[in-house]
Design a protein around this motif. Structure first.
Motif, short mmCIF file in Angstrom:
data_model
loop_
_atom_site.label_atom_id
_atom_site.label_comp_id
_atom_site.label_asym_id
_atom_site.label_seq_id
_atom_site.Cartn_x
_atom_site.Cartn_y
_atom_site.Cartn_z
N PRO A 36 0.80 -1.23 0.00
CA PRO A 36 0.00 0.00 0.00
C PRO A 36 0.83 1.27 0.00
O PRO A 36 1.89 1.34 0.61
CB PRO A 36 -0.80 -0.12 1.30
N SER A 37 0.31 2.31 -0.68
CA SER A 37 0.94 3.63 -0.69
C SER A 37 0.23 4.59 0.25
O SER A 37 0.78 5.62 0.62
CB SER A 37 0.89 4.23 -2.10
N ILE A 38 -1.01 4.27 0.59
CA ILE A 38 -1.84 5.15 1.43
C ILE A 38 -2.85 4.22 2.11
O ILE A 38 -3.23 3.19 1.51
CB ILE A 38 -2.50 6.22 0.53
N PRO A 39 -3.27 4.50 3.35
CA PRO A 39 -4.21 3.58 4.01
C PRO A 39 -5.49 3.37 3.18
O PRO A 39 -6.10 4.32 2.71
CB PRO A 39 -4.52 4.28 5.34
N GLY A 40 -5.85 2.12 2.99
CA GLY A 40 -7.03 1.77 2.20
C GLY A 40 -6.75 1.63 0.71
O GLY A 40 -7.67 1.34 -0.06
N HIS A 41 -5.50 1.81 0.29
CA HIS A 41 -5.11 1.66 -1.12
C HIS A 41 -5.61 0.31 -1.63
O HIS A 41 -5.23 -0.73 -1.11
CB HIS A 41 -3.59 1.77 -1.20
N ALA A 42 -6.47 0.35 -2.64
CA ALA A 42 -7.08 -0.88 -3.14
C ALA A 42 -6.71 -1.13 -4.59
O ALA A 42 -6.26 -0.22 -5.30
CB ALA A 42 -8.60 -0.79 -3.00
N LEU A 43 -6.90 -2.38 -5.01
CA LEU A 43 -6.72 -2.76 -6.41
C LEU A 43 -8.02 -3.32 -6.92
O LEU A 43 -8.69 -4.10 -6.23
CB LEU A 43 -5.62 -3.83 -6.53
N ILE A 44 -8.39 -2.95 -8.13
CA ILE A 44 -9.56 -3.50 -8.81
C ILE A 44 -9.01 -4.36 -9.94
O ILE A 44 -8.22 -3.88 -10.76
CB ILE A 44 -10.46 -2.37 -9.34
N ILE A 45 -9.38 -5.63 -9.94
CA ILE A 45 -8.73 -6.62 -10.80
C ILE A 45 -9.77 -7.37 -11.62
O ILE A 45 -10.83 -7.74 -11.08
CB ILE A 45 -7.94 -7.62 -9.89
N THR A 46 -9.50 -7.60 -12.89
CA THR A 46 -10.44 -8.40 -13.69
C THR A 46 -10.37 -9.85 -13.22
O THR A 46 -9.29 -10.35 -12.87
CB THR A 46 -10.11 -8.34 -15.20
N LYS A 47 -11.52 -10.54 -13.19
CA LYS A 47 -11.50 -11.93 -12.71
C LYS A 47 -10.79 -12.85 -13.70
O LYS A 47 -10.15 -13.81 -13.30
CB LYS A 47 -12.94 -12.42 -12.46
N GLN A 48 -10.91 -12.53 -14.98
CA GLN A 48 -10.17 -13.30 -15.98
C GLN A 48 -8.75 -12.74 -16.09
O GLN A 48 -8.54 -11.56 -15.84
CB GLN A 48 -10.84 -13.20 -17.34
N HIS A 49 -7.80 -13.60 -16.49
CA HIS A 49 -6.43 -13.14 -16.69
C HIS A 49 -6.35 -12.38 -18.02
O HIS A 49 -6.02 -12.93 -19.06
CB HIS A 49 -5.46 -14.33 -16.69
#
Ligand SMILES: [Zn+2]
Length: 169
Positions: A36-49
């Motif tokens: 993380p770079s900041i508290p709560g830093h999230a990633l949104i990721i596609t389910k397929q590769h």
């Protein structure tokens, strides 16, 4: 250079550890970042590769983009209901670092003045291409929760470059 699908961190550790998923729809899911770079830093990721932004269309594209505001609301809800779970997440990263350097990043988060502060705004973006800093080839969006009047991404980058005398960014 880039990991194959078998080695892909998003197809492996992030995807299989369901308790870390903070929001999902049919084609995308969101997790707190292991670096993380900041508290709560999230990633949104596609389910397929998926690796090529040009190739995602229709419901995948819709779900991927729709996940941005939904993930932000999910983070706000965590901060309203159980902000200590964010602190616990970073403590766990220190105890069992899933990625190289995860514990150092998590230690910074635990010292951060906004660790338990509910965010009210956010930046989001994508590193696309190795030269742009992309390391995991699987498509993902970074979401940075924000709490008080601050710099936008472009201004922060300009400031960082100037302060560090970086000319080859
Ligand atoms: Zn993948």
């Amino acid at each position: 250079m880039f990991a194959s699908q078998e080695e892909c961190i998003f197809c492996n550790s992030y995807n299989k550890d369901n308790k870390k998923v903070i929001w999902e729809n049919k084609e995308a899911f969101s997790v707190l970042n292991y670096k993380p770079s900041i508290p709560g830093h999230a990633l949104i990721i596609t389910k397929q590769h998926l690796t090529d932004l040009k190739e995602i269309t229709g419901s995948i594209l819709e779900d991927f983009i729709h996940a941005i505001p939904q993930t932000f609301e999910a983070i706000q809800l965590i901060y309203e209901q159980d902000p200590e779970s964010i602190e616990e997440f970073y403590k766990e990263l220190i105890k069992n670092p899933p990625e190289f350097n995860s514990s150092q990043f998590a230690e910074q988060m635990l010292k951060h003045p906004h660790l338990l502060v509910k965010p009210i705004a956010y930046n989001w973006g994508m590193n696309y291409g190795f030269e742009a800093g992309q390391r995991a080839i699987h498509l993902h969006i970074h979401l940075f929760p924000r709490r008080e009047m601050g710099l936008g991404i472009a201004t922060a980058m300009r400031k960082h470059l100037a302060e560090n005398n970086i000319t080859n960014f």
